[in-house]
Design a protein around this motif. Structure first.
Motif, PDB file in Angstrom:
ATOM      1  N   SER A  10       8.598  -5.387  -2.680  1.00 16.97           N
ATOM      2  CA  SER A  10       7.792  -5.096  -1.399  1.00 16.97           C
ATOM      3  C   SER A  10       7.618  -3.643  -0.954  1.00 16.97           C
ATOM      4  O   SER A  10       8.747  -3.012  -1.106  1.00 16.97           O
ATOM      5  CB  SER A  10       7.826  -5.978  -0.098  1.00 16.97           C
ATOM      6  OG  SER A  10       9.184  -5.700   0.335  1.00 16.97           O
ATOM      7  N   LYS A  13       3.308  -0.131  -4.660  1.00 17.75           N
ATOM      8  CA  LYS A  13       4.198  -0.038  -3.172  1.00 17.75           C
ATOM      9  C   LYS A  13       3.901   1.207  -2.552  1.00 17.75           C
ATOM     10  O   LYS A  13       4.155   1.119  -1.352  1.00 17.75           O
ATOM     11  CB  LYS A  13       5.656  -0.049  -3.585  1.00 17.75           C
ATOM     12  CG  LYS A  13       6.123  -1.520  -4.275  1.00 17.75           C
ATOM     13  CD  LYS A  13       7.480  -1.500  -4.570  1.00 17.75           C
ATOM     14  CE  LYS A  13       7.737  -1.272  -5.916  1.00 17.75           C
ATOM     15  NZ  LYS A  13       9.328  -1.420  -6.286  1.00 17.75           N
ATOM     16  N   TYR A  62       2.279  -8.617  -1.464  1.00 20.62           N
ATOM     17  CA  TYR A  62       2.919  -7.671  -2.433  1.00 20.62           C
ATOM     18  C   TYR A  62       4.028  -8.124  -3.227  1.00 20.62           C
ATOM     19  O   TYR A  62       4.180  -7.688  -4.294  1.00 20.62           O
ATOM     20  CB  TYR A  62       3.327  -6.360  -1.599  1.00 20.62           C
ATOM     21  CG  TYR A  62       2.709  -5.396  -0.888  1.00 20.62           C
ATOM     22  CD1 TYR A  62       2.001  -4.485  -1.952  1.00 20.62           C
ATOM     23  CD2 TYR A  62       2.054  -5.345   0.358  1.00 20.62           C
ATOM     24  CE1 TYR A  62       0.986  -3.672  -1.652  1.00 20.62           C
ATOM     25  CE2 TYR A  62       1.059  -4.358   0.550  1.00 20.62           C
ATOM     26  CZ  TYR A  62       0.496  -3.628  -0.489  1.00 20.62           C
ATOM     27  OH  TYR A  62      -0.543  -2.788  -0.022  1.00 20.62           O
TER      28      TYR A  62
END
Lengths: 267, 288
Positions: A86, B210, B258
């Motif tokens: 992430s 990212k 994500y």
């Protein structure tokens, strides 16, 4: 105000020492250099804390990923996946809101929502996850012969690890780890752009650079100053880590190539 | 959205959420995921093109190679966020300055007046009379260009390394066959370098994914912007759907998005790698 006075007034501004009020207009070059440099203290602080603490956790995570116990293996894999999968930006936000909740519930201490602690924790976990992946890769490529030699000499357990496995792992991982260190210091500039507020305008280098760019509407002065500081910081990291690299490789016949500015970018 | 949403006060929890999650603002939030994907779809090939040019320049004759090498080295020395913040203003002012020089040649005053950047109104980008969507598209394009410049430097690094990884014997063979340097480059070097570049480019794709939340810093109304906006505490005075501070849950959702995205990308890249190196002596190189 002469430049020396400016440095005295604003040199430690990012720590809350010296002049409270930031300059409002007629910014001199000296003021910009001083304040952005003052903010760099925060970048170095975050980077060093995260790097030092992250190194230890990364070693543990890398070993945990190879553990014989399934729950430990799963935990280590989970942590690495969470922080590598992430964006750091989202992690900062999320961590800030979690710390805020904890504080409101009266569980967590107050200082967790402050950048100096909260953001440092996020950076620490983040770099630990990335470094763990690097270390883990190195761990798996340790030549079998070295392990067998250690066994033949009767090394076991902790001694085998500290004398044989760990130094070899570091040696193999080091070039990639230098990259990680560089990226970590770069990532510290994100802190004050995410959830964590800059209390009393005590921000990092990028915070002040943006302050000047917003006020003067001229990005061509503060950002190159910031860039200059960071190039110096990066070169310092490369030099220092290169010294460690030389020490790790000192038993090898030919000297390894010095890490350079143009290395492989891995993250 | 639904007919029963007319009076939110009477709804029980499940239906309240069904209504809450389909409000107009939430629809914009969902479509902003499209913005992120669109950014990736445009940026990735553009950055690759920039990277290719950068790598070519770095291999070229002396003054050109300095430019190429500086371009490559600069991303290692300077944080990418600084670049993002710099280029967004710098590109905008650069475009306006060029238009100003062309469109208003008889303008007398200096462009920088104290803390203001003044160009004639005909040179403004976008023109102040243009509709809202033009402003949004312009902002988005500036962001795409910024991303492409920064990630082009990363890509240049990867491609430069890949070009050097092609075995020297291949180049020498080409020369022995009498190929010109240009022919050697396009027919031998470029087709062969991709396999060496693949793991680096895959890595770069992950970095690019990212980096997309940084769109928020560039002033584009992306998923981070809407998560902050929608998640913030809402009082009954301003909305039919009051709630406390839900930013934690919104950002948790972004985190899951994500994680899923990078996980899927990783699996796809692994398959691609296995396919392209099939039968070649590269072995199973770790992509991560």
């Amino acid at each position: 105000m002469t430049c020396l006075e400016t440095i005295q007034a604003y040199g430690l501004r990012s720590l809350g020492i010296g002049e409270r009020l930031l300059p409002r207009d007629d910014f001199t070059l000296c003021e910009q250099f001083t304040l952005i440099g003052s903010g760099l203290i925060w970048n170095i602080y975050f980077g060093l804390i995260a790097l030092a603490a992250g190194f230890i956790l990364a070693t543990a995570l890398a070993l945990g990923k190879e553990s014989r116990l399934p729950p430990i293996r799963a935990l280590c894999r989970g942590i690495i996946l969470l922080f590598r999968g992430s964006p750091l930006f989202i992690q900062f936000f999320l961590a800030y809101f979690i710390f805020l909740r904890l504080r409101q519930a009266g569980i967590g201490p107050d200082w967790l929502t402050n950048a100096w602690a909260g953001a440092a924790i996020v950076l620490f976990l983040n770099t630990a996850a990335y470094s763990a992946e690097i270390f883990h890769g190195a761990l798996r490529t340790i030549p079998r012969g070295e392990i067998e030699a250690a066994d033949a000499y009767g090394f076991t357990g902790l001694k085998r690890f500290t004398r044989i496995v760990w130094p070899t792992m570091l040696r193999l991982a080091w070039p990639a780890y230098i990259n990680e260190a560089i990226f970590l210091f770069h990532a510290t500039t994100l802190v004050f752009f995410s959830g964590f507020p800059a209390l009393q305008q005590r921000g990092d280098a990028l915070y002040y650079a943006r302050y000047f760019a917003d006020k003067t509407f001229n990005p061509f002065v503060p950002y190159p100053i910031l860039a200059g500081y960071f190039v110096l910081l990066t070169l310092t990291i490369i030099t220092l880590m290169g010294l460690v690299n030389r020490r790790l490789n000192r038993h090898l016949p030919q000297a390894p190539k010095r890490p350079r500015m143009m290395g492989q970018i891995l993250r | 959205m639904f007919a029963f949403c007319a009076d939110p006060d009477t709804l029980e929890t499940a239906r309240w959420f069904a209504c809450y999650l389909t409000t107009g603002k939430h629809m914009v939030f969902y479509s902003s995921f499209g913005t992120v994907l669109l950014l990736l779809a445009i940026t990735a090939p553009t950055a690759l093109a920039f990277g290719f040019l950068g790598a070519m320049a770095a291999r070229g004759p002396a003054p050109l190679s300095w430019i190429g090498k500086t371009y490559i080295a600069i991303v290692r020395g300077i944080p990418d966020i600084a670049f993002f913040l710099f280029f967004v203003i710098a590109l905008d002012q650069g475009f306006e300055w060029i238009r100003h020089q062309i469109l208003c040649p008889d303008w007398e005053q200096p462009i920088r007046q104290g803390n203001d950047f003044v160009v004639c109104s005909a040179a403004k980008l976008p023109l102040s009379s243009s509709p809202q969507w033009v402003h949004e598209v312009y902002g988005f394009l500036i962001a795409v260009l910024t991303f492409a410049i920064v990630f082009g430097a990363f890509a240049a690094n990867v491609l430069y390394g890949a070009m050097r990884a092609v075995p020297q014997a291949q180049i020498e063979t080409a020369q022995a066959y009498g190929m010109t340097p240009r022919q050697t480059f396009w027919r031998i070097l470029v087709p062969q370098m991709w396999v060496y570049a693949l793991s680096g480019l895959g890595n770069l794709w992950m970095v690019l994914i990212k980096a997309t939340p940084l769109l928020f810093l560039l002033g584009v109304e992306d998923i981070v912007y809407w998560a902050r906006e929608l998640g913030g505490a809402k009082t009954p005075r301003f909305t039919d759907y009051p709630h406390g501070d839900w930013r934690l849950w919104y950002f948790l959702f972004l985190l899951v998005f994500y994680l899923a995205f990078t996980k899927i990308s990783e699996a796809a890249l692994e398959r691609l790698m296995a396919r392209l190196t099939h039968g070649q002596a590269f072995g199973a190189r770790a992509t991560s």
